[in-house]
Design a protein around this motif. Structure first.
Motif, mmCIF file in Angstrom:
data_model
loop_
_atom_site.group_PDB
_atom_site.id
_atom_site.type_symbol
_atom_site.label_atom_id
_atom_site.label_comp_id
_atom_site.label_asym_id
_atom_site.label_seq_id
_atom_site.Cartn_x
_atom_site.Cartn_y
_atom_site.Cartn_z
ATOM 1 N N GLU A 201 -0.667 -0.799 -12.350
ATOM 2 C CA GLU A 201 0.596 -0.443 -12.987
ATOM 3 C C GLU A 201 1.546 0.209 -11.977
ATOM 4 O O GLU A 201 1.127 0.701 -10.930
ATOM 5 N N ARG A 202 2.830 0.223 -12.329
ATOM 6 C CA ARG A 202 3.825 0.933 -11.529
ATOM 7 C C ARG A 202 3.659 2.443 -11.746
ATOM 8 O O ARG A 202 3.275 2.892 -12.835
ATOM 9 N N VAL A 203 3.978 3.213 -10.753
ATOM 10 C CA VAL A 203 3.867 4.667 -10.864
ATOM 11 C C VAL A 203 4.876 5.329 -9.923
ATOM 12 O O VAL A 203 5.218 4.764 -8.879
ATOM 13 N N SER A 204 5.349 6.500 -10.335
ATOM 14 C CA SER A 204 6.264 7.296 -9.490
ATOM 15 C C SER A 204 5.849 8.758 -9.576
ATOM 16 O O SER A 204 5.782 9.328 -10.671
ATOM 17 N N VAL A 205 5.548 9.369 -8.455
ATOM 18 C CA VAL A 205 5.123 10.769 -8.407
ATOM 19 C C VAL A 205 5.807 11.462 -7.229
ATOM 20 O O VAL A 205 6.342 10.802 -6.330
ATOM 21 N N GLU A 206 5.783 12.808 -7.303
ATOM 22 C CA GLU A 206 6.284 13.596 -6.172
ATOM 23 C C GLU A 206 5.128 14.382 -5.604
ATOM 24 O O GLU A 206 4.418 15.086 -6.332
ATOM 25 N N LEU A 207 4.957 14.292 -4.292
ATOM 26 C CA LEU A 207 3.815 14.902 -3.615
ATOM 27 C C LEU A 207 4.285 15.803 -2.486
ATOM 28 O O LEU A 207 5.292 15.520 -1.827
ATOM 29 N N ARG A 208 3.491 16.842 -2.267
ATOM 30 C CA ARG A 208 3.693 17.634 -1.058
ATOM 31 C C ARG A 208 2.900 16.924 0.046
ATOM 32 O O ARG A 208 1.668 16.900 0.046
ATOM 33 N N ASN A 209 3.576 16.316 0.988
ATOM 34 C CA ASN A 209 2.947 15.581 2.089
ATOM 35 C C ASN A 209 3.158 16.310 3.404
ATOM 36 O O ASN A 209 3.906 17.291 3.491
ATOM 37 N N TYR A 210 2.461 15.762 4.439
ATOM 38 C CA TYR A 210 2.518 16.393 5.757
ATOM 39 C C TYR A 210 2.822 15.326 6.803
ATOM 40 O O TYR A 210 2.234 14.242 6.806
ATOM 41 N N ARG A 211 3.741 15.656 7.694
ATOM 42 C CA ARG A 211 4.051 14.753 8.794
ATOM 43 C C ARG A 211 2.965 14.843 9.859
ATOM 44 O O ARG A 211 2.074 15.690 9.794
ATOM 45 N N LYS A 212 3.111 14.011 10.841
ATOM 46 C CA LYS A 212 2.095 13.979 11.902
ATOM 47 C C LYS A 212 2.005 15.315 12.622
ATOM 48 O O LYS A 212 0.913 15.738 13.033
ATOM 49 N N ASP A 213 3.161 16.021 12.766
ATOM 50 C CA ASP A 213 3.151 17.315 13.462
ATOM 51 C C ASP A 213 2.734 18.470 12.550
ATOM 52 O O ASP A 213 2.759 19.636 12.951
ATOM 53 N N GLY A 214 2.374 18.160 11.300
ATOM 54 C CA GLY A 214 1.883 19.186 10.387
ATOM 55 C C GLY A 214 2.934 19.809 9.495
ATOM 56 O O GLY A 214 2.595 20.623 8.615
ATOM 57 N N THR A 215 4.212 19.499 9.685
ATOM 58 C CA THR A 215 5.250 20.083 8.840
ATOM 59 C C THR A 215 5.212 19.467 7.449
ATOM 60 O O THR A 215 4.921 18.289 7.272
ATOM 61 N N GLU A 216 5.500 20.295 6.438
ATOM 62 C CA GLU A 216 5.465 19.851 5.062
ATOM 63 C C GLU A 216 6.792 19.190 4.678
ATOM 64 O O GLU A 216 7.845 19.526 5.203
ATOM 65 N N PHE A 217 6.723 18.285 3.740
ATOM 66 C CA PHE A 217 7.927 17.758 3.107
ATOM 67 C C PHE A 217 7.535 17.229 1.741
ATOM 68 O O PHE A 217 6.369 16.924 1.476
ATOM 69 N N TRP A 218 8.520 17.145 0.869
ATOM 70 C CA TRP A 218 8.285 16.637 -0.471
ATOM 71 C C TRP A 218 8.655 15.158 -0.495
ATOM 72 O O TRP A 218 9.763 14.778 -0.113
ATOM 73 N N ASN A 219 7.727 14.356 -0.970
ATOM 74 C CA ASN A 219 7.839 12.908 -0.891
ATOM 75 C C ASN A 219 7.790 12.307 -2.304
ATOM 76 O O ASN A 219 6.832 12.530 -3.047
ATOM 77 N N ARG A 220 8.874 11.600 -2.664
ATOM 78 C CA ARG A 220 8.812 10.858 -3.917
ATOM 79 C C ARG A 220 8.239 9.473 -3.610
ATOM 80 O O ARG A 220 8.864 8.671 -2.905
ATOM 81 N N VAL A 221 7.047 9.226 -4.147
ATOM 82 C CA VAL A 221 6.326 7.978 -3.870
ATOM 83 C C VAL A 221 6.391 7.083 -5.109
ATOM 84 O O VAL A 221 6.001 7.501 -6.215
ATOM 85 N N GLU A 222 6.895 5.882 -4.918
ATOM 86 C CA GLU A 222 6.936 4.887 -6.003
ATOM 87 C C GLU A 222 6.087 3.681 -5.563
ATOM 88 O O GLU A 222 6.323 3.123 -4.481
ATOM 89 N N VAL A 223 5.105 3.334 -6.372
ATOM 90 C CA VAL A 223 4.175 2.246 -6.033
ATOM 91 C C VAL A 223 4.263 1.166 -7.116
ATOM 92 O O VAL A 223 4.253 1.494 -8.318
ATOM 93 N N ALA A 224 4.367 -0.074 -6.668
ATOM 94 C CA ALA A 224 4.411 -1.206 -7.627
ATOM 95 C C ALA A 224 3.423 -2.291 -7.178
ATOM 96 O O ALA A 224 3.319 -2.599 -5.987
#
Length: 549
Positions: free
Chosen positions: A91-114
Motif C-alpha cells: 500500500e501507499r504510505v506517508s510518514v515523517e521520520l527523524r533521520n540522520y545524514r551521513k555526517d550524523g546531523t539530524e533532519f526531519w524527513n517526510r517519506v512517501e512510498v508507493a
C-alpha cells in the motif's frame, strides 16, 4: 480539429525516451529512491541527485542497502512500523521520520512510498524524501510557546489571586486602624505573613536629614521586632524610593547581598515602596522575600498597597490634626544663603530681626528691626536682588526699624500663598536662620523647594510638630484681621513694630505717617478705625465667653 486538441494528440503519441525519464528523476527537487522487493531485504536500486544532496550519501554508499540506513537512535518506532506494515501490504504510505545524514546531523524527513505493480505483482517501491525540518521545528516551537503561555497564564493567575487577596486584606486593616502606628503595624503584619514574603518594616522619612528611620518591623510569624534597626549604605534604596517616588527592588544575587546589616541572610530580594499621598511622602514600606519575588505584576500591586497605606496615614493624620490643632515648624539655616537679608546683615555689620509684613496700595513691605545699624538702607539695597526700595522707618528703643518693598514673588509672599507663616527671620554678620509655621498637612519638600528657590544655599535643619492655638481662637483672630482694610492693617503693623504703642513711645505718629507717604491726619484716622475694630472684637468675644460660662 482545433489547434489545442491537435497539440494534445501529438503529445500523446510521443514515446518518452527512458533516458529522459531518468534525467527528469535526477533533476527532481526531492529525493527519489527505487527499491526491489524481489531481492533480500528490499534494497535500493536507484537514488537521484537530490537524495544524495539531502542525505550526504552517494549512490555507491546506498545502492544495495535498505532505506533504513537513515534511521538512528532517536527515530521513533511508530512511524517506522507504519511504513513497514504498508510495504508488506503493498500500500501507499506517508510518514515523517527523524533521520540522520551521513555526517550524523539530524533532519526531519517526510517519506512517501508507493508500490509499482506489474501483472498484479509488486515489482518495485518508489520513495520520495522531502526535508521538512524547518516546518517541524517551527511547529514544535509553536507548541512549546503555547505550553509556556499556558504556564505563564497559570502562574499569573496564582500571583494575581495571592496579591489581590493581599491588597484586600491590607485595605481592611487600614479601615480598622485608628492610629498611625496601629495602621503601620497592621500593614507590616499582613504583608509579611504570606510566602514568599517573610519580613516587612515601615520607616518614616526625615526631610531634614534625608534619612529613613524604621518605626515598626514584623517578621513572617507575626512577631514584632521592638529593637529593629537597619543600616543602609550610601546608595540607599529607601531614600531613593522617596526621592523618585518609585518602587525600588534589590536582589541579593548581585553578590553584595541586601543592604542593611540587620537583615537575615536568608532573604533573597527586597522591595522598597514609597508611601506617598499627593504631595506628601510619609516614608517607605520595605518587604523582604525568601526568593527573587518582585516581578512587574507584584510591583504594581505593592505600589497600590503603598498608595493605600499612604492614603490611610493621611486620613488618620488629618483626623488627628483636626482634633489636636497641630502645626509643623520648619527651621532653615541661611548662613550660606544668597538673600538680601543675609547680604545686608553682613555688609552693614548689624543684626536684623523680622517683625512683620504689610501690604498697602498693592505693594508688599517687609519690616526688620536692626541693631547696630548706622547706614543708608537705600544705598545698601540698591544692588540687592528682589528689593524695590528700602528706607528707615524710625529709631526706637530696640534699634532701627527698616522697611523693604519686595515683589509679590518674594519668599514671604510665596509662603503666605501656601498658608505658611514666617515665624522668625534672624540675620547676623556670621549667620542667619528662618523659622516657618506651616499647616501640619503641608509638604515639607515643596516648602523647601520654595525656600531654596528664593534663597539659594538655604538648608533645612529641623522639622517638628507643635500645638497651635485652639481653632476657635484662631478663627476669632482671623475674623478681626479680615475686617480690617489693607491700609488699616499696614498702619497697625508699622505702628506696633516701631514701638508706637509702648509706654516710652519712641516714635511719633507724624514720623510713621511720613514713612508711609501719608499725612499725619490720614495715619491717625486709619489707626483709630483699626483700633476700634480690634477692641470691639475683643469686647464682643469676651461677652460671648461670659455668656457661655
Amino acid at each position: 480539429m482545433t489547434e489545442p486538441e491537435s497539440v494534445r494528440e501529438a503529445a500523446r503519441a510521443v514515446d518518452v525516451d527512458e533516458s529522459l525519464k531518468e534525467r527528469a528523476m535526477d533533476e527532481a527537487p526531492v529525493g527519489i529512491t527505487i527499491s526491489d522487493p524481489s531481492l533480500p531485504d528490499n534494497p535500493l536500486v536507484y537514488v537521484n541527485d537530490a537524495y544524495e544532496r539531502l542525505t550526504g550519501y552517494s549512490r555507491e554508499d546506498v545502492i544495495g542497502r535498505n532505506c533504513r540506513l537513515l534511521q538512528g537512535p532517536d527515530t521513533r518506532e511508530g512511524p517506522v512500523a507504519e511504513m513497514r506494515r504498508a510495504i508488506d501490504a503493498g500500500e501507499r504510505v506517508s510518514v515523517e521520520l527523524r533521520n540522520y545524514r551521513k555526517d550524523g546531523t539530524e533532519f526531519w524527513n517526510r517519506v512517501e512510498v508507493a508500490p509499482i505493480y506489474e501483472d498484479g505483482e509488486v515489482t518495485n517501491y518508489v520513495g520520495f524524501q522531502t526535508d521538512v525540518t524547518r516546518r517541524v521545528l517551527a511547529e514544535r516551537a509553536a507548541r512549546e510557546r503555547a505550553h509556556e503561555l499556558r504556564d505563564e497564564r497559570a502562574t499569573l493567575e496564582r500571583v494575581l489571586d495571592r496579591v489581590n487577596g493581599l491588597l484586600a486584606d491590607v485595605t481592611t486593616a487600614l479601615v480598622r486602624a485608628t492610629t498611625r502606628m496601629d495602621l503601620q503595624r497592621a500593614v507590616c503584619r499582613r504583608v509579611s505573613s504570606g510566602d514568599p514574603y517573610a519580613f516587612a518594616w515601615i520607616g518614616e522619612y526625615d526631610y531634614a536629614s534625608e534619612a529613613v528611620t524604621p518605626v515598626v518591623a514584623v517578621a513572617g510569624d507575626g512577631t514584632e521586632l521592638t529593637d529593629f534597626e537597619v543600616s543602609l549604605g550610601e546608595d540607599d534604596p529607601a531614600v531613593r524610593a522617596v526621592e523618585t517616588n518609585t518602587v525600588q527592588v534589590v536582589d541579593a544575587s548581585t553578590g553584595a547581598g541586601l543592604p542593611g546589616a540587620a537583615l537575615p541572610s536568608r532573604f533573597e530580594s527586597m522591595a522598597v515602596v514609597p508611601l506617598a499621598y499627593h504631595d506628601s511622602t510619609y516614608g517607605v514600606l520595605c518587604v523582604c522575600a525568601t526568593t527573587a519575588a518582585f516581578d512587574d505584576h507584584e510591583r504594581v500591586v505593592l505600589r497600590a498597597i503603598g498608595r493605600a497605606t499612604a492614603t490611610g496615614i493621611n486620613a488618620v493624620e488629618s483626623h488627628r490634626r483636626v482634633t489636636t490643632d497641630e502645626r509643623t515648624e520648619l527651621t532653615y539655616d541661611l548662613s550660606s544663603a544668597a538673600w538680601f537679608v543675609t547680604d545686608l546683615a553682613a555688609a552693614a555689620d548689624c543684626d536684623l530681626e523680622y517683625v512683620g509684613a504689610e501690604r498697602a496700595d498693592g505693594a508688599l513691605t517687609l519690616l526688620f528691626d536692626a541693631s547696630g545699624f548706622d547706614e543708608d538702607p537705600g544705598g545698601l539695597a540698591d544692588g540687592a536682588a528682589g528689593v524695590r526700595a528700602a528706607s528707615v522707618v524710625a529709631d526706637h528703643s530696640n534699634g532701627t526699624l527698616l522697611a523693604f518693598e519686595v515683589p509679590d514673588s518674594s519668599l514671604v509672599a510665596a509662603l503666605a500663598e501656601r498658608g505658611v507663616d514666617v515665624d522668625t527671620i534672624e540675620a547676623a554678620p556670621d549667620g542667619a536662620e528662618l523659622v516657618l509655621d506651616a499647616p501640619d498637612d503641608a509638604d515639607p519638600r515643596s516648602l523647601t523647594d520654595v525656600v531654596e528657590d528664593r534663597c539659594p544655599g538655604a538648608e533645612l535643619t529641623a522639622l517638628q510638630e507643635h500645638a497651635s492655638p485652639p481653632s476657635s481662637e484662631r478663627a476669632a483672630l482671623a475674623s478681626v484681621a479680615d475686617d480690617l482694610t489693607e491700609r488699616q492693617r499696614a498702619v497697625l503693623q508699622r505702628a506696633y513694630a516701631a514701638g508706637f504703642f509702648d509706654s516710652t513711645r519712641d516714635v511719633s505718629g507724624a514720623e510713621l505717617a511720613d514713612s508711609m507717604g501719608v499725612s499725619p491726619s490720614t495715619f491717625h484716622q486709619h489707626r483709630r478705625a483699626a483700633l476700634r475694630k480690634v477692641v470691639g472684637a475683643a469686647v464682643e468675644c469676651d461677652a460671648i465667653d461670659d455668656t457661655l460660662t
